[in-house]
Design a protein around this motif. Structure first.
Motif, mmCIF file in Angstrom:
data_model
loop_
_atom_site.group_PDB
_atom_site.id
_atom_site.type_symbol
_atom_site.label_atom_id
_atom_site.label_comp_id
_atom_site.label_asym_id
_atom_site.label_seq_id
_atom_site.Cartn_x
_atom_site.Cartn_y
_atom_site.Cartn_z
ATOM 1 N N VAL A 1 1.098 -1.013 -0.259
ATOM 2 C CA VAL A 1 0.113 0.125 0.627
ATOM 3 C C VAL A 1 1.035 1.192 -0.041
ATOM 4 C CG1 VAL A 1 -1.773 1.359 1.463
ATOM 5 C CG2 VAL A 1 -2.172 -1.741 1.270
ATOM 6 N N GLN B 1 0.511 4.646 0.572
ATOM 7 C CA GLN B 1 -0.354 6.305 0.518
ATOM 8 C C GLN B 1 0.565 7.061 0.804
ATOM 9 O OE1 GLN B 1 -3.229 5.752 3.088
ATOM 10 N NE2 GLN B 1 -3.203 8.062 2.035
ATOM 11 N N ASN C 1 -4.859 9.973 -1.509
ATOM 12 C CA ASN C 1 -4.847 9.282 -2.599
ATOM 13 C C ASN C 1 -3.663 8.369 -1.792
ATOM 14 O OD1 ASN C 1 -4.172 11.658 -4.201
ATOM 15 N ND2 ASN C 1 -5.973 10.154 -4.478
ATOM 16 N N ARG C 2 -4.197 6.966 -2.318
ATOM 17 C CA ARG C 2 -3.307 5.408 -2.247
ATOM 18 C C ARG C 2 -3.458 4.905 -3.001
ATOM 19 N NH1 ARG C 2 -6.371 2.829 2.865
ATOM 20 N NH2 ARG C 2 -5.058 4.360 3.738
ATOM 21 N N HIS D 1 -3.642 -0.107 6.744
ATOM 22 C CA HIS D 1 -4.549 -0.152 5.827
ATOM 23 C C HIS D 1 -6.026 -0.083 5.619
ATOM 24 C CE1 HIS D 1 -6.807 -0.511 1.546
ATOM 25 N NE2 HIS D 1 -6.085 -1.436 1.840
#
Ligand code: BG6
Length: 482
Positions: free
Chosen positions: A346, A348, A363-364, A479
């Motif tokens: 993820v 980030q 946003n990710r 997450h």
């Protein structure tokens, strides 16, 4: 497709890895025409089986794992042989049997796949050499874990390196064979829009998770000596970190890519002394909801002091100390008996520099390796409706299963094909393994000298409280928790 002609000799050939991963992968390779009719698969074990016994065992245990077409299945079984070998022992009859089987085929590629414990790697290579079986066209594949610390890994690399050239040695990490991991390189280096923002100016932090729902039934003998750090972090998670953090290589070439990966490992900020407590967390699952705790897992051996001390979960805050990543934490996390099976990276991003709407979130980018391979970019969108503008994060998502109709090969299939083709790009070079251990060693040493036991977490929970605190200290969350 190219069809490879080789003699593939698997040490530990009747073991779990062979029966669950290697043989199914080889069957698929066979069906897809990548094995020429002459290619043979020779399992070595202490089992005392005949070829017929071994074929029967594979028929009973592997057939259900693959969509076996009867004709193709019989042809596959016909490739199988078994040789009993006395590991490091006096009885040389197994080696003569192997020599007889391989005799007259010196011009073929030979692959010696060591799916056996790491302390057997050196002795096996010496035995192969003594029997005169190592030809210029031979390759050797080493399964992980390569040693149990930097010193033992170095010893193994020296022992194997005394018999095989580095170009003949394939150190496997099956995470590198996963489609999403290779896709990460394509995503990063075949698209223009990501690279300009792939750095500390735009990225807040990265999370790399490999969560499993399974426990360790029947594996205590191995797992007590390994633990999550050796079993998953030293290899799989660090390789994912390398693929995420590496600089763009100049070419898609074996050395160029591995050169960039090793630089990432060398740039990892060492975690030593009192920092180990601050930046690492270890846990062990306990009985809950009908699931046994680690110490109660059924197995052939009773729990010992080593079992009480071993971690089945770990979370680490890592940092890559270079220009691109200064100040960006890479949170690594892995564990057994967690609530969902999910392996993902993820990324980030930071918040917008100046927000004109209420309720936005940064946003990710999520790269999912498991269970369903895919890529999701979470962007902010306006919720439809008149009145106040309301924002909502929505995913732009790519599901490989839905977008591409071709069967997604298992990691081992891809990697075995690369071994047969002699392509080591997705295998760990000696200096990579050494650099990874160099970062792991002080963490291990500190854990081993600690009077504290791993933090308990109930089976089926999201891990010990310490893992949440590791992120909460800097106002972050894992997450799935927001
Ligand atoms: C192996 C570990 O390397 O990877 C296992 O030894 C773990 O403990 C496995 O379960 C996970 O692999 P995958 O492909 O299922 O994520």
């Amino acid at each position: 497709t190219a069809a490879y002609t080789a003699d593939l000799v698997v040490f530990g050939g009747t073991g779990d890895l062979s029966m669950r991963k290697l043989l199914p992968a080889l069957y698929h390779s066979d069906v897809e025409g990548r094995l020429s009719p002459e290619t043979r698969i020779i399992a070595m074990s202490r089992g005392g089986l005949t070829d017929e016994d071994f074929r029967g065992k594979v028929d009973a245990e592997v057939r259900d794992q693959v969509p076996a077409d009867p004709g193709a299945w019989q042809r596959f079984l016909g490739r199988l042989h078994h040789v009993s070998v006395d590991v490091g022992g006096e009885n040389r009859s197994g080696w003569s049997a192997l020599t007889a089987l391989l005799g007259g085929h010196e011009q073929r590629d030979r692959v010696f796949y060591l799916a056996s414990p790491p302390m057997t790697f050196g002795p096996f290579c010496r035995d192969l050499d003594k029997a005169g079986l190592v030809t210029p066209r031979s390759r050797v594949v080493l399964e992980k874990p390569l040693g149990r610390d930097g010193a033992s890994a170095q010893r193994i690399n020296e022992e194997v390196g005394a018999i095989f050239d580095e170009a003949q040695i394939f150190r496997i990490d099956h995470y590198l064979g996963k489609e999403t991991v290779q896709n990460l390189l394509v995503l990063r280096f075949a698209n223009a829009f990501l690279e300009p923002i792939w750095n500390s100016l735009w990225i807040d932090h990265v999370q790399i998770t490999a969560a499993e729902t399974v426990g360790t039934p029947g594996r205590r003998g191995y797992y007590d000596q390994a633990g999550a750090l050796r079993d998953m972090v030293q290899n799989h998670l660090l390789q994912l970190l390398c693929m995420t953090a590496m600089e763009p290589p100049a070419r898609n070439d074996r050395e160029a890519i591995r050169d960039e990966k090793v630089k990432v490992l060398q740039a990892l900020r060492p975690i030593t002394g009192t920092e180990v407590d601050r930046f690492t967390v270890r846990g062990q699952y306990t009985e809950a909801d009908g699931m046994p705790g680690y110490l109660d897992e059924p197995g052939s051996t009773a729990p010992t002091e080593a079992s009480r001390r071993v971690e089945t979960f770990t979370a680490i805050r890592a940092e890559v100390k270079n220009w691109r990543w200064a100040g960006v934490p890479f949170y690594l996390r892995t564990g057994k008996r967690l609530p969902r099976r999910a392996s993902e990276i993820v990324v980030q991003f930071k918040d917008v520099p100046h927000s004109i709407f209420p309720g936005g979130s940064p946003n990710r980018l999520v790269l999912r390796l498991q269970p369903e391979e895919g890529i999701e970019l979470h962007i902010m969108a306006k919720e439809p409706g008149a009145g106040e503008v309301a924002l909502k994060p929505v995913p732009l998502s790519l599901s490989f299963g839905k977008t591409f109709t071709a069967r997604v090969p298992e990691a081992y299939e891809r990697l075995l094909t690369d071994v047969l083709a002699g392509n080591p790009t997705l295998f760990m070079r000696r200096d990579e393994v050494a650099a990874a251990w160099q970062w792991i060693d002080p963490i291990l040493a500190s854990w081993e000298s600690s009077a504290e036991l791993p933090e308990p977490y109930p089976a089926g929970s999201t891990g010990p409280a310490g893992a949440h605190e590791l992120l909460a200290r800097s106002g972050r969350v894992w997450h799935e928790e927001d």
